[in-house]
Design an enzyme around this catalytic site. Structure first.
Site: not given
Ligand code: 13P
Ligand code: ZN
Length: 270
Positions: A116, A139, A141, A169, A210
């Protein structure tokens, strides 16, 4: 030279990835972090003339030429960063051509930066345009934020309103709101460009179905942004199937914004 394993930036990456893993935001290799470093500080730990290898990035980042980042590796597990930072992290500098990364440390098993990287570096460029203090792009999840993607409209205004109205908040922490992208294929320049476009307006961008991106001036600010969205999304999801008897009204959101003197998205209120 000082010991890089004891540097504040490696320590911060270890601590943050471990926290994120334990919160369940980063299963397997999920998630990535890039953190722009101060050249003089890095020079205390590394010989900046010693490029271990070069790796093409596949896009142009002229605004970042000469900038140094510590970045999680692709395919690497956040849970393992703490025990083996040198193979799970890398320190890269954007070369003079703007399209090559010079590896200064890390990825010791022959690995490379996160898939990414386009979204990260393009987001850095977008956020630096808004705030020259920006240093971190993150980033992950997070479970409830992602769960909310399946039952809530994927729209900047609507998504932001639902979060703001769930937790007092939220208006204080992210008065600028949350940008939302539809589902897109990840790991390429296209999603990177779309993320960066949203980052011109928002420090938080949801990748539909995602995960989430956050950007900030340091690790705490960035982590705190995502943490606050996730808390609100958790409250939203555990109460979404129940009758909504109480909610924070638009007028109350205005009262919060004015009391805390935050510059909020006025067009997101009725
Ligand atoms: P990477 O292992 O390449 O960092 O990817 C993880 C991920 O969250 C893809 O969106
Ligand atoms: Zn991801």
């Amino acid at each position: 030279m000082k010991d890089i394993f004891k540097s504040p930036f490696v320590e911060e990456m270890k601590k943050t990835t471990a926290n994120m893993y334990r919160l369940g935001w980063d299963e397997r290799n999920g998630g990535n972090i890039s953190y722009m470093l101060n050249e003089a500080e890095v020079a205390e730990y590394l010989d900046l003339n010693n490029v271990i290898r070069t790796i093409p990035t596949g896009f142009k980042a002229d605004a970042l030429i000469g900038k140094i980042f510590i970045v999680t590796g692709t395919g690497k597990y956040f849970k393992n960063v703490e025990v083996d930072p040198e193979s799970n992290l890398g320190i890269i500098r954007i070369a003079k051509d703007g399209t090559t990364a010079e590896l200064l440390w890390g990825y010791s098993d022959g690995g490379r930066f996160t898939s990414e990287l386009p979204a990260h570096l393009m987001s850095h460029m977008a956020r630096l345009g808004v705030n020259p203090e920006n240093r971190v792009v993150m980033h992950c999840h997070p479970t409830y934020t992602l769960a909310m993607n399946y039952s809530h409209k994927l729209d900047d205004r609507e998504f932001t309103r639902s979060l703001w109205k769930t937790c007092t908040e939220c208006m204080v922490v992210f008065p600028d709101g949350v940008g939302v992208l539809p589902w897109m294929l990840c790991g390429n320049n296209e999603i990177g460009e779309a993320t960066a476009e949203k980052m011109k307006e928002y420090r938080l961008v949801i990748w539909g179905l995602h995960g989430i991106y956050g950007a900030g001036k340091d690790m705490d600010e960035t982590f705190g942004l995502i943490e606050t969205v996730e808390k609100a999304a958790q409250l939203y999801m555990i109460s979404a199937h129940l009758p909504r008897i109480n909610t924070i009204t638009d007028d109350q959101l205005r009262v919060i914004a004015e009391a805390f003197k935050v510059d909020y998205r006025k067009d997101f209120l009725d």
